[in-house]
Design an enzyme around this catalytic site. Structure first.
Site, PDB file in Angstrom:
ATOM      1  CE  LYS A 119      17.539  39.814   1.717  1.00  0.00           C
ATOM      2  NZ  LYS A 119      16.869  40.735   2.651  1.00  0.00           N
ATOM      3  CG  ASP A 158      14.723  46.370   4.238  1.00  0.00           C
ATOM      4  OD1 ASP A 158      15.265  45.326   3.803  1.00  0.00           O
ATOM      5  OD2 ASP A 158      13.688  46.362   4.940  1.00  0.00           O
ATOM      6  CG  ASP A 213      12.852  40.331   9.653  1.00  0.00           C
ATOM      7  OD1 ASP A 213      11.722  40.360   9.119  1.00  0.00           O
ATOM      8  OD2 ASP A 213      13.870  40.816   9.111  1.00  0.00           O
ATOM      9  CD  GLU A 228      17.696  41.821   6.120  1.00  0.00           C
ATOM     10  OE1 GLU A 228      17.029  40.942   6.708  1.00  0.00           O
ATOM     11  OE2 GLU A 228      17.873  41.826   4.895  1.00  0.00           O
TER      12      GLU A 228
HETATM   13  P1  ADP Z   1      10.390  41.251   3.318  1.00  0.00           P
HETATM   14  O1  ADP Z   1      11.284  41.663   4.430  1.00  0.00           O
HETATM   15  O2  ADP Z   1      10.314  39.773   3.153  1.00  0.00           O
HETATM   16  O3  ADP Z   1      10.674  41.945   2.048  1.00  0.00           O
HETATM   17  P2  ADP Z   1       8.182  42.793   4.500  1.00  0.00           P
HETATM   18  O4  ADP Z   1       8.787  43.042   5.816  1.00  0.00           O
HETATM   19  O5  ADP Z   1       7.948  43.966   3.629  1.00  0.00           O
HETATM   20  O6  ADP Z   1       8.881  41.628   3.716  1.00  0.00           O
HETATM   21  O7  ADP Z   1       6.770  42.064   4.776  1.00  0.00           O
HETATM   22  C1  ADP Z   1       5.902  41.741   3.747  1.00  0.00           C
HETATM   23  C2  ADP Z   1       4.769  40.926   4.324  1.00  0.00           C
HETATM   24  O8  ADP Z   1       4.097  41.676   5.331  1.00  0.00           O
HETATM   25  C3  ADP Z   1       3.737  40.539   3.296  1.00  0.00           C
HETATM   26  O9  ADP Z   1       3.420  39.170   3.427  1.00  0.00           O
HETATM   27  C4  ADP Z   1       2.551  41.394   3.687  1.00  0.00           C
HETATM   28  O10 ADP Z   1       1.307  40.786   3.342  1.00  0.00           O
HETATM   29  C5  ADP Z   1       2.710  41.493   5.175  1.00  0.00           C
HETATM   30  N1  ADP Z   1       1.965  42.622   5.736  1.00  0.00           N
HETATM   31  C6  ADP Z   1       2.074  43.925   5.419  1.00  0.00           C
HETATM   32  N2  ADP Z   1       1.173  44.654   6.104  1.00  0.00           N
HETATM   33  C7  ADP Z   1       0.484  43.785   6.889  1.00  0.00           C
HETATM   34  C8  ADP Z   1      -0.586  43.903   7.824  1.00  0.00           C
HETATM   35  N3  ADP Z   1      -1.162  45.080   8.081  1.00  0.00           N
HETATM   36  N4  ADP Z   1      -1.042  42.781   8.423  1.00  0.00           N
HETATM   37  C9  ADP Z   1      -0.487  41.587   8.152  1.00  0.00           C
HETATM   38  N5  ADP Z   1       0.510  41.391   7.291  1.00  0.00           N
HETATM   39  C10 ADP Z   1       0.995  42.480   6.663  1.00  0.00           C
HETATM   40 MG    MG Z   2      12.718  42.442   5.579  1.00  0.00          MG
END
Ligand code: ADP
Ligand code: MG
Length: 618
Positions: free
Chosen positions: A87, A25, A208, A186
């Site tokens: 990205k 991912d 998402d 995705e």
């Molecule tokens: P991306 O797909 O954009 O790479 P992710 O799916 O990894 O991102 O999500 C990252 C986001 O999720 C960040 O903003 C992070 O702060 C948030 N996040 C991760 N854990 C938690 C949580 N326990 N509560 C709220 N937000 C969270």
């Molecule tokens: Mg993602």
């Protein structure tokens, strides 16, 4: 997006030797790698036990490159050499990047292609190279965990990624020494992780909410086939915005002022992010910033972020409308992205769709896990009837420019890929020996409102009268969503071919804007199309009469000729205007005015043929 059963002939699994395959991912904020172990999809951790790799790359002065948390933390002290959210740039052109403006505080330079280059202490780097650094770390992690060289990987991309963005992602993988078994959307990966492909049928919503982007996809599953009904979202909405909301609250509560240095700003945002994440598990948290401390309750936090969540729901409603479904049709809602851990998000999504969203699988791992399952299948590690291969759909229609700047759609949007479609075209002019083909993408009827993907020429067509040549054009979109076009004149066998690799891509806003416009302008477009067709008609007629007059003008006396010329002049005038009915009327008049001339020509032709035969006989 579709799941279709296909047997791949060259994949003979050897049960004693599973091939090492991973799912990746490649996220905007975080990236992950996962694999299937003992039949179970499993995420792979780094040496410190962390699964998520921050999608951040730092080019150091000493020549080293660091990837992940360390690189991300240096973003405020070394902003030009720490590349975050690459990205957003991959597969995009300089113009697209300029539009991102403030979000991308780097120094850009245009390279040889239209690809933007980022100036760093180690020279100019393309988004493909930066992404490759992230992929390299994930590949190494996979090889270490699995104990050998990888056979290949499935890499996920957003459903709205266009040709250029997909191609650029593949290029990045190649640069990182990864063989791409397949690019996978995705939302499809998330649906696969939940095993929804084994469900009978239904409509699935994938919500998402990641770090910086929000995507919603609506998929329909019918007899093992997934198709994308619609995609939507907001490329400037994500967890970062929740952080900013909390940061603003801290500033207001503590009275610490808004005049912060970039380093102070980062610290503030980190504090805000920690509070936000803690509130997903607790109902109240202690907040400390500088000398100030206070308390943030979940209720207060909910009030801060409510408008942001509401924005995502609006995009959901739009996607439902675009999909042409009713809320009752929805059988499952899948939650993806770290930000869907926020309880208010879950509550609002549940209320919006009137059903409990699926959250059992860790929302920031679910995409990588689905990709791992797919990689395992493609590597040939599963046998029997579980050999499902995923197929996707093309997000925008693909077509060719035809006379009058009109678009002839060859592959309509949301067609399941891979797909191959063929259509026959012909020449417009007598003796035409070359044909220019212009490949476009978009929903509008007129070329100028669509996106130009490629131009190429078919040459060496033997001279024939207009309409006699038969040019067979084939559009082929492979499983990764990449297009190739070929054209062949079937009488002579002359052939030409292009791989369509546009040098820059469309932003997701551009895609949804194009879709919206095509709906908004459907009526205008229909009218414009009718007018164009009538104009083309008129031009054809003028050309035909001109050729005939050149050849056989002596069949008319000067008075007759003047009458024809007058009608032709009137037609030329009408065709230059935009009154469709007037052109049609004048086309009729020209036909009437040339009727006598046409029949005399016919007679003359017959006489000539007859005379020829006599000559032959002598
Ligand atoms: P991306 O797909 O954009 O790479 P992710 O799916 O990894 O991102 O999500 C990252 C986001 O999720 C960040 O903003 C992070 O702060 C948030 N996040 C991760 N854990 C938690 C949580 N326990 N509560 C709220 N937000 C969270
Ligand atoms: Mg993602």
């Amino acid at each position: 997006m579709a799941l279709v059963q296909i047997v791949e002939p060259d994949r003979q699994p050897d049960p004693s030797q599973p091939r090492l395959a991973v799912g990746i991912d490649l996220g905007t904020t975080n990236s992950l790698v996962a694999t299937v172990r003992d039949g179970q999809p499993t995420p792979l951790a780094d040496a410190a036990g962390r699964f998520a790799l921050a999608s951040a790359v730092r080019y150091q002065k000493c020549g080293g490159v660091s990837v992940g948390r360390d690189a991300k933390q240096c973003a405020s002290c070394d902003p030009f050499n720490c590349i975050l959210s690459v990205k957003r740039l991959i597969g995009r052109g300089v113009d697209d990047v300029r539009q991102l403006g403030q979000q991308m505080p780097y120094r850009f330079r245009t390279g040889d292609s239209k690809m933007p280059m980022i100036e760093t202490v180690q020279g100019a780097k393309s988004p493909v190279e930066v992404s490759a650094e992230i992929l390299k770390v994930l590949r190494e992690r996979g090889e270490q965990a699995l104990g050998g060289e990888l056979f290949g990987a499935v890499i996920t991309v957003p459903a709205y990624f266009d040709d250029a963005q997909r191609q650029a992602t593949k290029d990045a993988a190649k640069l990182a020494g990864i063989r791409v078994l397949r690019l996978l959307n995705e939302p499809t990966a998330a649906a696969v992780a939940y095993g929804l492909d084994r469900q009978a049928e239904g409509v699935i919503v994938v919500y998402d909410l990641g770090g910086g982007t929000f995507d919603v996809s609506i998929l329909r599953l019918t007899r093992g086939v997934f198709e994308v009904l619609s995609t939507g979202g907001d490329s400037a909405l994500g967890g970062d915005d929740l952080d900013h909301a909390v940061a603003d609250w801290i500033v207001e509560q503590s009275g610490c002022g808004t005049d912060l240095s970039p380093a102070q700003q980062r610290t503030l945002l980190r504090v805000a992010c920690d509070l936000k994440e803690a509130l997903s598990g607790q109902t109240v948290v202690e907040a400390h910033y500088g000398d100030w401390s206070g308390e943030l309750t979940r209720a207060a936090f909910d009030a801060l972020i409510e408008p942001l969540v509401a924005r995502s729901l609006r995009a959901c409603r739009r996607a439902v409308r675009d999909a042409g479904i009713e809320k009752e049709d929805i059988s499952a809602v899948v939650m993806v992205g770290g930000s869907t851990r926020v309880p208010l998000v879950r509550e609002h999504v549940a209320a919006q769709f009137e059903c409990q969203p699926l959250t059992d699988i860790d929302p920031d791992k679910v995409v990588a896990l689905g990709a791992a399952i797919q990689a395992d299948i493609l590597a040939g590690n599963r046998s029997g009837n579980t050999d499902l291969l995923l197929l996707d759909v093309n997000p925008l229609s693909l077509g060719l420019e035809t006379m009058g700047e009109l678009v002839e759609k060859i592959i309509p949007r949301n067609t399941t890929i891979p797909v191959s479609r063929t259509q026959d075209f012909t020449t417009a002019r007598d003796g035409q020996t070359a044909m220019a083909l212009h490949v476009v993408q978009g929903e509008r009827e007129l070329v100028r409102y669509c996106r130009s993907l490629a131009r190429f020429e078919l040459r060496g067509i033997p001279p024939m009268v207009a309409g006699a040549a038969k040019i067979r054009v084939t559009f082929q979109v492979d499983a990764d969503g990449l297009l190739s076009v070929s054209a062949k004149e079937t009488r002579s066998g002359v052939e030409t071919h292009v791989e369509v690799k546009p040098s820059y891509g469309l932003s997701d806003e551009a895609v949804s804007r194009m879709l919206e416009e095509s709906l908004a302008h459907a009526e205008d477009d229909r009218k414009a199309r009718g007018l164009r067709e009538q104009q083309v008609n008129a031009e054809r007629l003028l050309e035909t009469v001109r050729v005939a007059l050149d050849a056989d003008g002596d069949l008319l006396n000067s008075q007759e000729r003047a009458a024809v010329d007058e009608q032709l002049a009137l037609l030329r005038e009408a065709a230059a205007g935009n009154d469709q009915a007037a052109i049609a009327r004048q086309v009729q008049k020209v036909n009437q005015a040339t009727h006598e001339f046409a029949s005399r020509r016919m007679d003359a032709t017959v006489r000539r043929a007859f005379a020829g035969r006599q000559l032959d006989e002598i």
